[in-house]
Design a protein around this motif. Sequence first.
Motif, PDB file in Angstrom:
ATOM      1  N   TYR A  92       0.839  -1.198   0.000  1.00  0.00           N
ATOM      2  CA  TYR A  92       0.000   0.000   0.000  1.00  0.00           C
ATOM      3  C   TYR A  92       0.881   1.259   0.000  1.00  0.00           C
ATOM      4  CZ  TYR A  92      -3.276   3.593   1.346  1.00  0.00           C
ATOM      5  OH  TYR A  92      -4.007   4.757   1.360  1.00  0.00           O
ATOM      6  N   ASN A  93       1.921   1.237   0.839  1.00  0.00           N
ATOM      7  CA  ASN A  93       2.796   2.403   0.952  1.00  0.00           C
ATOM      8  C   ASN A  93       3.634   2.648  -0.300  1.00  0.00           C
ATOM      9  OD1 ASN A  93       3.088   4.032   3.646  1.00  0.00           O
ATOM     10  ND2 ASN A  93       2.408   1.965   4.196  1.00  0.00           N
ATOM     11  N   CYS A  94       3.947   1.582  -1.018  1.00  0.00           N
ATOM     12  CA  CYS A  94       4.783   1.732  -2.211  1.00  0.00           C
ATOM     13  C   CYS A  94       3.958   1.963  -3.464  1.00  0.00           C
ATOM     14  CB  CYS A  94       5.655   0.488  -2.402  1.00  0.00           C
ATOM     15  SG  CYS A  94       6.943   0.354  -1.155  1.00  0.00           S
ATOM     16  N   VAL A  95       2.679   1.619  -3.429  1.00  0.00           N
ATOM     17  CA  VAL A  95       1.879   1.686  -4.652  1.00  0.00           C
ATOM     18  C   VAL A  95       0.585   2.494  -4.456  1.00  0.00           C
ATOM     19  CG1 VAL A  95       0.832   0.351  -6.527  1.00  0.00           C
ATOM     20  CG2 VAL A  95       2.770  -0.617  -5.265  1.00  0.00           C
ATOM     21  N   ASP A  96      -0.363   1.932  -3.744  1.00  0.00           N
ATOM     22  CA  ASP A  96      -1.725   2.500  -3.688  1.00  0.00           C
ATOM     23  C   ASP A  96      -1.746   3.980  -3.319  1.00  0.00           C
ATOM     24  OD1 ASP A  96      -1.607  -0.310  -3.211  1.00  0.00           O
ATOM     25  OD2 ASP A  96      -3.709  -0.317  -2.591  1.00  0.00           O
ATOM     26  N   ARG A 130      -1.013  -4.959 -11.639  1.00  0.00           N
ATOM     27  CA  ARG A 130      -0.241  -6.212 -11.680  1.00  0.00           C
ATOM     28  C   ARG A 130      -0.017  -6.810 -10.300  1.00  0.00           C
ATOM     29  NH1 ARG A 130       4.519  -6.323 -16.027  1.00  0.00           N
ATOM     30  NH2 ARG A 130       3.654  -4.893 -17.563  1.00  0.00           N
ATOM     31  N   VAL A 131       0.252  -5.944  -9.337  1.00  0.00           N
ATOM     32  CA  VAL A 131       0.495  -6.430  -7.977  1.00  0.00           C
ATOM     33  C   VAL A 131      -0.783  -7.077  -7.435  1.00  0.00           C
ATOM     34  CG1 VAL A 131       0.932  -5.674  -5.592  1.00  0.00           C
ATOM     35  CG2 VAL A 131       2.408  -4.865  -7.458  1.00  0.00           C
ATOM     36  N   ALA A 166       3.471  -8.114  -4.306  1.00  0.00           N
ATOM     37  CA  ALA A 166       2.269  -8.948  -4.154  1.00  0.00           C
ATOM     38  C   ALA A 166       2.363  -9.735  -2.847  1.00  0.00           C
ATOM     39  CB  ALA A 166       2.117  -9.887  -5.346  1.00  0.00           C
ATOM     40  N   CYS A 167       3.562 -10.251  -2.551  1.00  0.00           N
ATOM     41  CA  CYS A 167       3.761 -10.935  -1.263  1.00  0.00           C
ATOM     42  C   CYS A 167       3.479  -9.957  -0.127  1.00  0.00           C
ATOM     43  CB  CYS A 167       5.201 -11.451  -1.141  1.00  0.00           C
ATOM     44  SG  CYS A 167       5.573 -12.848  -2.221  1.00  0.00           S
TER      45      CYS A 167
END
Length: 705
Positions: A92-96, A130-131, A166-167
């Motif tokens: 979440y912190n790196c993407v969303d 993708r994640v 994803a992990c």
Amino acid sequence: MTQTNQDGDVSEAQIASHWREEERIHPGAAFISQANMADPSVFERFTEDRFPEYYREYADLLTWDKYWHTTLDTSEPPFWKWFVGGKLNASYNCVDRHLDEHRNKAAFIWVSELEDEEDRVITYQELYVRVNEFAALLRDFAGLKAGDRVTLHMPMMPELPVAMLACARLGVIHSQVFGGFSGAACGDRIVDSGSNTLITMDGYHRSGGMLDHKVKADEAVAHAEANGAKVDKVLVWRRYKGQYQSESPMVEGRDYFVDDLLEEYTGRRVEPVSMPAEAPLFLMYTSGTTAKPKGAQHSTGGYLSYVAGTSKYYQDIHPGDVYWCMADIGWITGHSYIVYGPLSVAATSVMYEGVPNYPDAGRAWRIAERLDVNIFHTAPTTIRMLRKAGPDEPAKYDYHFKHMTTVGEPIEPEVWRWYYEEVGKKEAVVVDTYWQTETGGFLGATLPALQAMKPGSCGPGALGIFPVIYDEDSNEIDPGSGKAGNICVTRPWPGMMQTVWGDPDRFVETYFRKFNKDPDSKSWRDWPYFTGDGATQSEDGYYRIVGRVDDVINVAGHRLGTKELESAALTVQAVSEAAAVPAIDELRGRVPEMYVSLKPGYEAGPEIVAEVKGAISTIIGPIARPAHVWVSADLPKTRSGKIMRRVTAAISNFVDVGDTTTLANPEVVEEIRQAVQSAKVAAGQVPKDIPQAMIDEIRRFGEDA
Ligand code: WTA
């Protein structure tokens, strides 16, 4: 009084250093005016009396689902807990959280080794999709849930960070094994981490050829099975969608093509699992003094805070920058400073599949020019290689770096200057970052707008890091005295590993025992962290790392344990004893050389040499392949039977072997010396100038073995 150890040598702390003080170089006004951290009051915020609260500044760069109640819990030394009570998700912190502002910005620009293949540009939105889809697959197809471990053995393809994130989205602990490592090395890590899923790829481009990578998955699974661990699923990404690049057959019911499976998961979304700050995010295996690699376990909240903070302040990454860390994600540098750090500050991070000088020495600079990279990050071994291959290449390309990092080994001042003058065109600041797999992020570095550069020195401790140098008897060496000793860190920091996976005793033993004064103490003050490195501090407070003091050989910035090399050599039938030593190498810093003696009835010959080299390549990986294997009737030993690696290391490097009269078999020393050195002279392999640091390193090499 001069301290001597049992073999009569002066201990390492007493060895005087002979550094020439290098001149300090200040950052330019253009850099300072745009820097994320150019305000000297930051040093007032990170003073010792503000420990540990000063690290709130890093944690506040993240988005927490639940804010923490305790910044640092030290009740169970040395198992520190950061940001206790807090909850967050790393994916979440790196993407969303970047979608609102940066949805259409590139998160990754992936560059193929083939120059005519198109880049793959992955926006934050695309990464999000993708994640999520892969997380859904991991959860619903592979049955993975928070706390499970998964081994990844992936090359430098965008699918690697997708799999990691994803992990992280599920709270699954990933353990990425460097793609260049052998199937057996991967298998060992599967066993140790208790993974039942392996994520891999069919092949990738390397030095101009397509490398078959899936075969290693078969070896890894077989090796794991032979050691009692069953892998249920092997998830195989394809380098080119739908086109299988490997000779290895897919095993029915075990191996699955990810691109086929993903069709079922199109459009799927997975809620990020809110994880406690203390939940492990990943394992990263590294070499130490025993043959078995140890899994450095990194936390979610502490680790992510630390790499976010250091990416912002030390790497000076702004969302508008094009940042390229030319390292492999399979090492800690890639985890912290290609994936988690840069993405947590919404960077555009460049990923390159191949080798830096393919097809020629201008390749890296062409990529920099084409993508308008302005922050560049790599290791001294690569810098040396590019300098040798094309010293004048950088000037031919119109790129402009504002910032350049070096990491992983000491950099020679002469190499530093080429980096600064030619690669950086005297426009870029150079930040020499000293740290380790275990430390998650930087320990020693200059804050680029505020602290001058000094070639060959990493600088002072990073914000909140207070190093100390101890002699062998745990006495503090006078700060600024320039004397070498064991560099330790006096207080906890959030990026530090939590433990050695599955082996807390080894964690305490390796990093704390030597300089801990009272094992029952509940105060963090009694638990300095021991890095395993030797260092000096000069008057201006800058540290210079002189190399490992333990049985680790740093080959091209990668750590290899002497015991690991030796136990691989001992798998060869004929070998009775083996000793691994570092030899100085112009490009790779150090290369391993093996000394072996044979069991009765075996004859020395080229087959044995080839067998030992082959065994090491197969068991560990080509990176560990020894430059030489020297076969002799006996190895130099102490009266108690300990192999004197220090003596063989001196021979390999044409350094004085010192006093050998106390050895059990002093006569073999001269025999070996003549054989080895005459062979090296004949091959034109006599090292030119051996730096004092190397001589010091040799004198203490293998002392604890
Ligand atoms: C060495 C890599 C001098 C050191 C991030 C350390 C360095 C080991 C530097 C860790 C540097 C790393 N100057 N030496 N800037 N950076 N080292 O775990 O010996 O792969 O202990 O982590 O590399 O290697 P590792």
